[in-house]
Design a protein around this motif. Structure first.
Motif, PDB file in Angstrom:
ATOM      1  N   ALA A 117       4.548  -8.013   5.584  1.00 40.29           N
ATOM      2  CA  ALA A 117       5.651  -8.079   4.614  1.00 40.29           C
ATOM      3  C   ALA A 117       6.440  -9.370   4.769  1.00 40.29           C
ATOM      4  O   ALA A 117       6.718 -10.073   3.789  1.00 40.29           O
ATOM      5  CB  ALA A 117       6.568  -6.868   4.783  1.00 40.29           C
ATOM      6  N   LEU A 169       8.107  -6.682  -6.061  1.00 37.38           N
ATOM      7  CA  LEU A 169       7.296  -6.472  -4.859  1.00 37.38           C
ATOM      8  C   LEU A 169       8.155  -6.401  -3.603  1.00 37.38           C
ATOM      9  O   LEU A 169       7.880  -5.615  -2.687  1.00 37.38           O
ATOM     10  CB  LEU A 169       6.269  -7.600  -4.722  1.00 37.38           C
ATOM     11  CG  LEU A 169       4.982  -7.434  -5.522  1.00 37.38           C
ATOM     12  CD1 LEU A 169       4.141  -8.695  -5.434  1.00 37.38           C
ATOM     13  CD2 LEU A 169       4.185  -6.238  -5.017  1.00 37.38           C
ATOM     14  N   LEU A 173       8.208  -3.426  -0.959  1.00 31.66           N
ATOM     15  CA  LEU A 173       7.907  -3.611   0.460  1.00 31.66           C
ATOM     16  C   LEU A 173       9.074  -3.270   1.378  1.00 31.66           C
ATOM     17  O   LEU A 173       8.918  -3.258   2.596  1.00 31.66           O
ATOM     18  CB  LEU A 173       7.492  -5.074   0.720  1.00 31.66           C
ATOM     19  CG  LEU A 173       6.182  -5.538   0.072  1.00 31.66           C
ATOM     20  CD1 LEU A 173       6.021  -7.044   0.230  1.00 31.66           C
ATOM     21  CD2 LEU A 173       4.999  -4.801   0.691  1.00 31.66           C
ATOM     22  N   SER A 181      10.400   3.587  -2.463  1.00 32.48           N
ATOM     23  CA  SER A 181       9.356   2.559  -2.450  1.00 32.48           C
ATOM     24  C   SER A 181       7.973   3.108  -2.764  1.00 32.48           C
ATOM     25  O   SER A 181       7.029   2.354  -2.807  1.00 32.48           O
ATOM     26  CB  SER A 181       9.310   1.897  -1.071  1.00 32.48           C
ATOM     27  OG  SER A 181       9.032   2.862  -0.085  1.00 32.48           O
ATOM     28  N   ILE A 355      13.844  -6.740   5.029  1.00 27.88           N
ATOM     29  CA  ILE A 355      12.555  -7.351   5.385  1.00 27.88           C
ATOM     30  C   ILE A 355      12.769  -8.527   6.335  1.00 27.88           C
ATOM     31  O   ILE A 355      12.010  -8.726   7.291  1.00 27.88           O
ATOM     32  CB  ILE A 355      11.800  -7.802   4.125  1.00 27.88           C
ATOM     33  CG1 ILE A 355      11.439  -6.599   3.253  1.00 27.88           C
ATOM     34  CG2 ILE A 355      10.538  -8.585   4.485  1.00 27.88           C
ATOM     35  CD1 ILE A 355      10.756  -6.954   1.954  1.00 27.88           C
TER      36      ILE A 355
END
Length: 611
Positions: A117, A169, A173, A181, A355
């Motif tokens: 990711a 995206l 992720l 998600s 992330i």
């Protein structure tokens, strides 16, 4: 004592404007480009330089409007028919380049040991080239409309469109609940599609009537406000719908590209675009966290080099696969091998959803900024490494053994018009020029133009200057015109020389060389233009013609007076416009052609005052 009133922070405004005003001309003079100048200025005045500003993110949010307006201007240049003609480059070349570079860059980060990711987000940010930098570079080089420039613009458009699925995206992720998600956000997709459809309908049916109504008010400031409203309103609609502000502005520009108010809008928005775009680059320079860079300089250095090399390699491979020349492929790779402004949006979004952490965001931002800053330097390096481009001479004949009774040197607009009376009379002419594209274009209309540089004596011999009755010097550069006239007079003294003069100074030098006839390229057309203006204002045509002839007589008289030593006084310089005796008209002391041209038609008292 007067009460203290809080007002705007003028110190900050002055520092921002001063930094740009000082840095940009300096960097452009050094050949490094305005973008690098703004980035360097931002670094100097930012929190890690002189500390005039401590929160560059605030400025960055405002300055992003510069990118928005820039894309609106681009959209105005992209009529739907033109976009449709570019569809193969946008969805063919663009998709192929973005896809290959994304795979290669993701592989680099994964190979360094990072999770999938994070690797994808880091790579995706760097894949999106800086639209602002590339368009600025293309604009400065005058290559936006060229085939190579159009291919780069097509790729940039695809990358701008790609921001939408990339943001989706990132949300997919994000390490959050499975419910969020685990599937597509159909509501968000529907809102986005609805916003685009609504914007298209508004642009097609509402904007032209709106601007027509506002134009009737004849209030310039209202039209400017309406132009800004369209740009910012479209950007806001896209942003609220979860899409890109830049995409909204671009779409608004495309919708207005065929409007009758297109040029008015462009003129109104352009000043705001320029200032805000400069402010954007200043804010990016301020955002460079030098403490993070210092602590992780090896990581930053590695990824700047690795990302630029890998992305450049991917761009080069795609370009060569699609049959671009080696030179074009290298130039595209160097210009586009950088991260872009949308990387900051992606990295901020990825940090917000977990992330990336704060340090990773800072490092990636520094990598992108350094890649942007290095681009002008890489372009300079490429210029030195690549040999000078050789123009294709297919179908071009070099001047040799020509025998026309009249030789025309230079076949631009002036030469083309000058040749028409000769051709209608059946005069045998030979034509030489050094502009390859013009020679090829002339051939399509039946003109045989030979390649030859009239400033070279061997070319003049080969072009038949010694055998010609007359030579017409129709080149547009003053120094070339004088050089050719000098060669002809020294080597072929019997040939008649008719010369195009750039300005008054060139005219005097040509007369001193002894040419048979000279004509300033704009003089006669400007006199006739003024004569017809008088007629349009109600002056009798005969009186207007007499005034125009008086202008010619005064100009000829002044030319006589300006020639040194008085040898030329009384000579018929204008060949049919004999100078008329009169009081001495003093030229203005600046020596500028404009002042001399103006002074030549003033009455003697006014001319004396002007000097």
């Amino acid at each position: 004592m007067a009460a203290e009133v809080s007002g705007p922070d003028l110190v900050s405004v002055v520092v921002l404007l001063g930094a740009g005003v000082v840095a940009v001309p300096l960097f452009k003079r050094l050949g490094l480009g305005s973008v690098l100048g703004y980035l360097a200025a931002g670094l100097v005045i930012g929190p890690f330089g002189l500390k005039f500003f401590t929160d560059p993110q605030t400025i960055l949010h405002v300055a992003e409007l510069g990118v928005v307006m820039f894309l609106f201007i681009i959209g105005l240049e992209m009529q739907p028919s033109r976009l449709w003609s570019m569809r193969k480059d946008i969805f063919g070349l663009g998709v192929l380049q973005v896809g290959l570079c994304a795979v290669l860059l993701t592989a680099v980060v994964i190979a360094a040991g990072f999770p999938l990711a994070q690797s994808f987000v880091a790579a995706a940010g760097f894949v999106l080239t800086s639209t602002a930098i590339v368009m600025q570079l293309l604009e400065e080089r005058g290559e936006i409309a060229s085939p190579q420039g159009q291919r780069m613009v097509s790729i940039l458009l695809l990358e701008d469109l790609a921001i939408v699925p990339l943001l989706a995206l990132i949300a997919f992720l994000a390490p959050i609940s499975t419910a969020t998600s685990g599937g597509l956000n159909w509501q968000g997709i529907g809102i986005g599609i609805g916003a685009i459809v609504g914007l298209v309908l508004a642009g097609r049916y509402l904007l032209n009537p709106l601007f027509g109504f506002l134009a009737e008010s004849r209030a310039r400031e209202v039209m400017t406000a309406a132009g800004l409203l369209v740009v910012l309103g479209a950007a806001l609609v896209m942003q609220v719908s979860g899409l890109s502000m830049a995409m909204g502005a671009f779409l608004a520009g495309v919708l207005l590209s065929e409007s009758t108010f297109r040029h008015q809008l462009e003129a109104d928005v352009e000043p705001f675009r320029g200032i805000l775009l400069g402010l954007f680059f200043l804010a990016v320079g301020m955002s460079l966290d030098l403490s993070v860079v210092a602590a992780n300089w090896q990581t930053v250095l590695f990824y700047v080099i690795a990302f630029k090399f890998v992305k450049g390699t991917g761009i080069y491979i795609v370009a060569r696969l699609l049959r671009s020349s080696n030179r074009e492929a290298l130039e595209r790779a160097v210009i586009m091998a950088q991260g872009g402004e949308f990387a900051f949006v992606l990295y901020s979004t990825a940090t917000a959803v977990g992330i990336l952490d704060g340090e990773a965001n800072a490092i990636l931002t520094a990598i992108v900024i350094f890649s942007m800053a290095l681009t002008p330097l890489f372009i300079l390096g490429l210029r030195f490494l690549l040999p000078k481009e050789v123009e294709q001479m297919d179908g071009i004949d070099v001047a040799e053994g020509l025998s026309g009774s009249v030789l025309i040197i230079g076949f631009g607009r002036f030469g083309q018009i000058s040749s028409q009376p000769l051709l209608l009379r059946g005069v045998d002419i030979s034509i030489i020029d050094t502009d390859i594209e013009m020679i090829q274009a002339a051939a399509q209309f039946g003109f045989k133009v030979y390649y030859g540089d009239g400033t070279r004596l061997d070319i003049l011999h080969a072009a038949g200057a010694g055998r010609a009755q007359a030579v017409l010097i129709c080149v547009d550069k003053a120094e070339a015109s004088l050089a050719i006239a000098g060669l002809l007079k020294s080597e072929f003294p019997l040939v008649q020389i008719y010369a195009r003069a750039y300005d008054r100074g060139t005219t005097i030098e040509l007369i001193k060389l002894g040419v048979e006839y000279q004509m300033r390229e704009t003089f006669e057309s400007a006199v006739i233009f003024g004569e017809n203006t008088l007629i349009g204002l109600g002056v009798d045509p005969d009186e207007a013609a007499e005034i125009a002839n008086d202008v010619r007589r005064r100009d000829a008289e002044r030319l006589n007076l300006q020639l040194a030593g008085g040898i030329w006084a009384g000579t018929d310089l204008m060949k049919g416009n004999a100078p008329v005796p009169g009081p001495l008209i003093k030229p203005r002391q600046t020596g500028r052609a404009l002042n001399e041209e103006t002074a030549s038609v003033l009455p003697s008292t006014q001319a004396a005052d002007a000097s």
